[in-house]
Write a protein that holds these residues in place. Structure first.
Motif, PDB file in Angstrom:
ATOM      1  N   UNK A  46       0.115  -1.344  -0.191  1.00  0.00           N
ATOM      2  CA  UNK A  46      -0.189   0.145   0.608  1.00  0.00           C
ATOM      3  C   UNK A  46       0.976   1.209   0.044  1.00  0.00           C
ATOM      4  N   UNK A  47       1.965   1.147   0.993  1.00  0.00           N
ATOM      5  CA  UNK A  47       2.342   2.411   1.277  1.00  0.00           C
ATOM      6  C   UNK A  47       3.186   2.797  -0.595  1.00  0.00           C
ATOM      7  N   UNK A  48       4.044   1.493  -1.191  1.00  0.00           N
ATOM      8  CA  UNK A  48       4.605   2.283  -2.258  1.00  0.00           C
ATOM      9  C   UNK A  48       3.670   2.870  -3.790  1.00  0.00           C
ATOM     10  N   UNK A  49       2.104   1.797  -3.261  1.00  0.00           N
ATOM     11  CA  UNK A  49       1.227   2.195  -4.303  1.00  0.00           C
ATOM     12  C   UNK A  49       0.371   3.509  -3.627  1.00  0.00           C
ATOM     13  N   UNK A  50       0.353   4.286  -2.933  1.00  0.00           N
ATOM     14  CA  UNK A  50       0.703   5.741  -2.327  1.00  0.00           C
ATOM     15  C   UNK A  50       1.535   6.607  -2.881  1.00  0.00           C
ATOM     16  N   UNK A  51       2.734   5.747  -2.326  1.00  0.00           N
ATOM     17  CA  UNK A  51       3.460   7.130  -3.250  1.00  0.00           C
ATOM     18  C   UNK A  51       4.069   7.677  -4.903  1.00  0.00           C
ATOM     19  N   UNK A  52       3.497   6.322  -5.644  1.00  0.00           N
ATOM     20  CA  UNK A  52       3.750   6.505  -6.868  1.00  0.00           C
ATOM     21  C   UNK A  52       2.700   6.619  -7.187  1.00  0.00           C
ATOM     22  N   UNK A  53       0.942   7.378  -6.637  1.00  0.00           N
ATOM     23  CA  UNK A  53       0.049   7.609  -7.046  1.00  0.00           C
ATOM     24  C   UNK A  53       0.233   9.538  -6.873  1.00  0.00           C
ATOM     25  N   UNK A  54       1.362   9.484  -5.936  1.00  0.00           N
ATOM     26  CA  UNK A  54       1.178  10.952  -4.989  1.00  0.00           C
ATOM     27  C   UNK A  54       1.864  11.208  -5.813  1.00  0.00           C
ATOM     28  N   UNK A  55       3.393  11.414  -6.357  1.00  0.00           N
ATOM     29  CA  UNK A  55       4.618  11.398  -7.434  1.00  0.00           C
ATOM     30  C   UNK A  55       3.475  11.487  -8.748  1.00  0.00           C
ATOM     31  N   UNK A  56       2.907  10.825  -9.004  1.00  0.00           N
ATOM     32  CA  UNK A  56       2.154  10.983 -10.757  1.00  0.00           C
ATOM     33  C   UNK A  56       1.513  12.169 -10.303  1.00  0.00           C
ATOM     34  N   UNK A  57       1.042  12.631  -9.319  1.00  0.00           N
ATOM     35  CA  UNK A  57       0.389  13.800  -9.781  1.00  0.00           C
ATOM     36  C   UNK A  57       0.742  14.949  -9.283  1.00  0.00           C
ATOM     37  N   UNK A  58       1.817  14.913  -8.084  1.00  0.00           N
ATOM     38  CA  UNK A  58       3.371  15.602  -8.254  1.00  0.00           C
ATOM     39  C   UNK A  58       3.418  16.366 -10.317  1.00  0.00           C
ATOM     40  N   UNK A  59       3.776  15.084 -10.894  1.00  0.00           N
ATOM     41  CA  UNK A  59       4.141  14.824 -12.429  1.00  0.00           C
ATOM     42  C   UNK A  59       3.242  16.749 -12.473  1.00  0.00           C
ATOM     43  N   UNK A  60       1.757  15.904 -13.071  1.00  0.00           N
ATOM     44  CA  UNK A  60       1.015  16.866 -13.125  1.00  0.00           C
ATOM     45  C   UNK A  60       1.116  18.261 -12.931  1.00  0.00           C
ATOM     46  N   UNK A  61       0.653  18.175 -11.665  1.00  0.00           N
ATOM     47  CA  UNK A  61       1.160  19.739 -11.215  1.00  0.00           C
ATOM     48  C   UNK A  61       2.148  20.361 -11.488  1.00  0.00           C
ATOM     49  N   UNK A  62       3.414  19.917 -11.982  1.00  0.00           N
ATOM     50  CA  UNK A  62       4.449  20.145 -12.538  1.00  0.00           C
ATOM     51  C   UNK A  62       4.729  20.450 -13.542  1.00  0.00           C
ATOM     52  N   UNK A  63       3.693  20.065 -14.936  1.00  0.00           N
ATOM     53  CA  UNK A  63       4.230  20.289 -15.846  1.00  0.00           C
ATOM     54  C   UNK A  63       3.031  21.323 -16.465  1.00  0.00           C
TER      55      UNK A  63
END
Length: 231
Positions: A111-128
């Motif tokens: 779960x922890x790894x999936x949560x991290x990946x989900x937030x990293x993807x969201x951060x990538x979108x916001x950075x774009x």
């Protein structure tokens, strides 16, 4: 001598007049540079507004997140349509967290790894979203001087051709053509200098805002990992 001076005084050296007398190639170069400059300033102003709003949104969300309100309640209040970047990052992590729970309340492995990946993807979108348009500033900053130089070289070439045709090398004949050509270089620098300055400034601001998102994601992930450990 007096005739030459009188001829020089009769020539209109305003920017509009220089543009009107320039060849079609130099005019196209000038128009491109003016449009690029206006577009660059539009991006600069829009980014200042966007970054100011992003900072306000982050401050407001931090107050809500650290207010002591249960995270599930905060997630329910945000709903399915988060409005700001911090809310979207939080919703991405919290949504993955809730989806990882089984019917009996236990957590699925990883779960922890999936949560991290989900937030990293969201951060990538916001950075774009934050950096969208900055590449145009970089392009203007690096190419505008050379485009202006091309216009200048072309204009000077035409001036020398006119000198050769008229067989007259007086300053009154040479100066207008040289002035028309140099306007292109001036416009190139006018477009490039602000673009370079604000590209560096805005890129740094975007990196700092993204860094704050990443810091929040790390803190949120730590809270969830701690809760997993307690379970």
């Amino acid at each position: 001598m007096d005739q030459v001076a009188a001829a020089g005084q009769a020539v209109d050296f305003s920017v509009i007049a220089l543009f009107a007398r320039a060849s079609i190639t130099v005019q196209i170069v000038m128009v491109i540079l003016v449009l690029a400059s206006f577009w660059a300033w539009a991006i600069i102003i829009q980014k200042f507004i966007t970054f100011a709003a992003a900072r306000r949104d982050a401050d407001r969300f931090d107050r809500d997140f650290w207010s002591g309100e249960p995270l599930d309640d905060l997630f329910d209040r945000i709903g399915d349509s988060p409005r700001t970047s911090p809310e979207r990052i939080f919703a991405a992590g919290m949504g993955e967290w809730q989806r990882s729970q089984t019917h009996d309340g236990r957590m699925i492995a990883g779960t922890s790894a999936r949560v991290d990946r989900a937030m990293n993807v969201a951060i990538g979108r916001e950075s774009d979203r934050l950096t969208r348009g900055l590449s145009f500033l970089a392009t203007v900053g690096s190419t505008a001087p050379f485009i202006g130089l091309f216009g200048t070289v072309w204009g000077i070439k035409n001036s020398f051709e006119e000198i050769a045709i008229s067989q007259n090398t007086s300053l009154a004949v040479v100066a207008p053509g040289i002035a028309e050509a140099l306007v292109a270089t001036a416009l190139g620098l006018l477009a490039a200098i602000p673009a370079v300055i604000f590209y560096n400034k805005l890129s740094g601001d975007a990196d700092r805002i993204t860094g704050n998102y990443e810091t929040f994601a790390d803190e949120f992930s730590t809270i969830l990992s701690r809760q997993l450990g307690e379970e």
